[in-house]
Write a protein that holds these residues in place. Sequence first.
Motif, PDB file in Angstrom:
ATOM      1  N   PHE A 247       0.832  -1.199   0.000  1.00 42.70           N
ATOM      2  CA  PHE A 247       0.000   0.000   0.000  1.00 42.70           C
ATOM      3  C   PHE A 247       0.871   1.256   0.000  1.00 42.70           C
ATOM      4  CE2 PHE A 247      -1.977   3.422   2.484  1.00 42.70           C
ATOM      5  CZ  PHE A 247      -3.068   3.701   1.667  1.00 42.70           C
ATOM      6  N   VAL A 248       1.815   1.324   0.920  1.00 44.75           N
ATOM      7  CA  VAL A 248       2.680   2.503   1.023  1.00 44.75           C
ATOM      8  C   VAL A 248       3.507   2.671  -0.246  1.00 44.75           C
ATOM      9  CG1 VAL A 248       4.645   3.513   2.245  1.00 44.75           C
ATOM     10  CG2 VAL A 248       2.754   2.497   3.536  1.00 44.75           C
ATOM     11  N   ALA A 249       4.060   1.579  -0.764  1.00 46.19           N
ATOM     12  CA  ALA A 249       4.865   1.660  -1.986  1.00 46.19           C
ATOM     13  C   ALA A 249       4.047   2.182  -3.155  1.00 46.19           C
ATOM     14  CB  ALA A 249       5.445   0.292  -2.320  1.00 46.19           C
ATOM     15  N   THR A 250       2.781   1.774  -3.238  1.00 46.49           N
ATOM     16  CA  THR A 250       1.931   2.197  -4.359  1.00 46.49           C
ATOM     17  C   THR A 250       1.598   3.680  -4.279  1.00 46.49           C
ATOM     18  OG1 THR A 250       0.944  -0.014  -4.530  1.00 46.49           O
ATOM     19  CG2 THR A 250      -0.249   1.797  -5.565  1.00 46.49           C
ATOM     20  N   VAL A 251       1.150   4.134  -3.114  1.00 46.63           N
ATOM     21  CA  VAL A 251       0.675   5.516  -3.032  1.00 46.63           C
ATOM     22  C   VAL A 251       1.799   6.538  -2.900  1.00 46.63           C
ATOM     23  CG1 VAL A 251      -1.580   4.862  -2.147  1.00 46.63           C
ATOM     24  CG2 VAL A 251       0.251   5.394  -0.543  1.00 46.63           C
ATOM     25  N   THR A 252       3.025   6.082  -2.631  1.00 48.32           N
ATOM     26  CA  THR A 252       4.149   7.023  -2.578  1.00 48.32           C
ATOM     27  C   THR A 252       5.005   6.955  -3.836  1.00 48.32           C
ATOM     28  OG1 THR A 252       5.546   5.403  -1.414  1.00 48.32           O
ATOM     29  CG2 THR A 252       4.281   6.959  -0.061  1.00 48.32           C
ATOM     30  N   LEU A 253       4.647   6.092  -4.759  1.00 47.13           N
ATOM     31  CA  LEU A 253       5.401   5.993  -6.008  1.00 47.13           C
ATOM     32  C   LEU A 253       5.392   7.332  -6.737  1.00 47.13           C
ATOM     33  CD1 LEU A 253       6.956   4.017  -7.811  1.00 47.13           C
ATOM     34  CD2 LEU A 253       4.800   3.520  -8.990  1.00 47.13           C
ATOM     35  N   ASP A 254       4.255   8.023  -6.639  1.00 51.59           N
ATOM     36  CA  ASP A 254       4.104   9.357  -7.216  1.00 51.59           C
ATOM     37  C   ASP A 254       3.628  10.277  -6.097  1.00 51.59           C
ATOM     38  OD1 ASP A 254       3.308  11.701  -8.476  1.00 51.59           O
ATOM     39  OD2 ASP A 254       2.485  10.662 -10.215  1.00 51.59           O
ATOM     40  N   PRO A 255       4.448  11.231  -5.638  1.00 53.19           N
ATOM     41  CA  PRO A 255       4.062  12.088  -4.511  1.00 53.19           C
ATOM     42  C   PRO A 255       2.771  12.866  -4.743  1.00 53.19           C
ATOM     43  CG  PRO A 255       6.369  12.457  -5.128  1.00 53.19           C
ATOM     44  CD  PRO A 255       5.784  11.560  -6.161  1.00 53.19           C
ATOM     45  N   ARG A 256       2.383  13.005  -5.999  1.00 56.22           N
ATOM     46  CA  ARG A 256       1.147  13.733  -6.289  1.00 56.22           C
ATOM     47  C   ARG A 256      -0.087  12.954  -5.850  1.00 56.22           C
ATOM     48  NH1 ARG A 256       2.052  14.654 -12.593  1.00 56.22           N
ATOM     49  NH2 ARG A 256       2.291  12.408 -12.319  1.00 56.22           N
ATOM     50  N   MET A 257       0.030  11.645  -5.762  1.00 57.20           N
ATOM     51  CA  MET A 257      -1.152  10.843  -5.424  1.00 57.20           C
ATOM     52  C   MET A 257      -1.624  11.083  -3.995  1.00 57.20           C
ATOM     53  SD  MET A 257      -0.943   7.346  -7.694  1.00 57.20           S
ATOM     54  CE  MET A 257       0.424   6.567  -6.856  1.00 57.20           C
ATOM     55  N   PRO A 258      -0.758  10.993  -2.974  1.00 56.93           N
ATOM     56  CA  PRO A 258      -1.236  11.327  -1.631  1.00 56.93           C
ATOM     57  C   PRO A 258      -1.613  12.791  -1.494  1.00 56.93           C
ATOM     58  CG  PRO A 258       1.118  10.846  -1.590  1.00 56.93           C
ATOM     59  CD  PRO A 258       0.615  10.442  -2.929  1.00 56.93           C
ATOM     60  N   ARG A 259      -0.953  13.664  -2.235  1.00 61.87           N
ATOM     61  CA  ARG A 259      -1.339  15.072  -2.208  1.00 61.87           C
ATOM     62  C   ARG A 259      -2.777  15.243  -2.686  1.00 61.87           C
ATOM     63  NH1 ARG A 259      -0.284  20.265  -0.272  1.00 61.87           N
ATOM     64  NH2 ARG A 259      -1.574  21.643  -1.522  1.00 61.87           N
ATOM     65  N   LEU A 260      -3.113  14.587  -3.781  1.00 57.93           N
ATOM     66  CA  LEU A 260      -4.470  14.719  -4.307  1.00 57.93           C
ATOM     67  C   LEU A 260      -5.487  14.080  -3.368  1.00 57.93           C
ATOM     68  CD1 LEU A 260      -5.826  14.875  -7.741  1.00 57.93           C
ATOM     69  CD2 LEU A 260      -6.785  13.039  -6.355  1.00 57.93           C
ATOM     70  N   ASN A 261      -5.206  12.849  -2.924  1.00 54.57           N
ATOM     71  CA  ASN A 261      -6.190  12.110  -2.127  1.00 54.57           C
ATOM     72  C   ASN A 261      -6.414  12.672  -0.741  1.00 54.57           C
ATOM     73  OD1 ASN A 261      -6.886  10.263  -4.069  1.00 54.57           O
ATOM     74  ND2 ASN A 261      -6.526   8.489  -2.776  1.00 54.57           N
TER      75      ASN A 261
END
Length: 205
Positions: free
Chosen positions: A102-116
């Motif tokens: 989970f962590v590897a997937t959502v931190t692969l692109d820093p924009r993803m946690p920023r958006l979500n």
Amino acid sequence: MARTYGGVPPEQRRAERRERLLTAALELFTTTGFRQAKITQLCTRAGVSTRNFYEEFGSKEEVLRTLHDRINSLALTHVSAALEEVKDADAMTRIAKLLDVFVATVTLDPRMPRLNYVEAVGVSPELEAQHQVWVDRWATFIETEARRAAKAGVAPDRDYRLTAIALVGAATGLLREWQAHEPPLPVHEVGAELRALMLAAITRA
């Protein structure tokens, strides 16, 4: 019969246009910010007309909801596949795997946690409802793994629903901090903290 242009059928052209809009929106919403971003800016980045935009999406918010859902779906798909690979492993190994992927997937692109976890917060009742749907899905996922641990005798036999919801909140908070922190926090530290929290919460008496 629909005409092709340059050998590309209209369905493919439309799908490619939609992807360009979503790619441009992910960048624009996480730099300019969702509330400040304008549809004309989005169309310029994507290389499409505003007419094309409204053929794909009813509003800027619909684009945000689509991205929010896509990011969560991507993470869930990766986690589900990883757990299938360790389906015969012990409960604690499965929980660690769940969090690592989970962590590897959502931190692969820093924009993803920023958006979500930043741009998609507090936008509208509709988006909040979608967010709650995903909280419930992730909580159910965690609860299922906790019940597996209880069945294996490595965790107490109890109701894990509130624990699971609390753990979803902890993950959200840590990932929000990760995307905002300067200098960037090491991803492995975020993953280690989440593993420690989840294992402590699930195995507590």
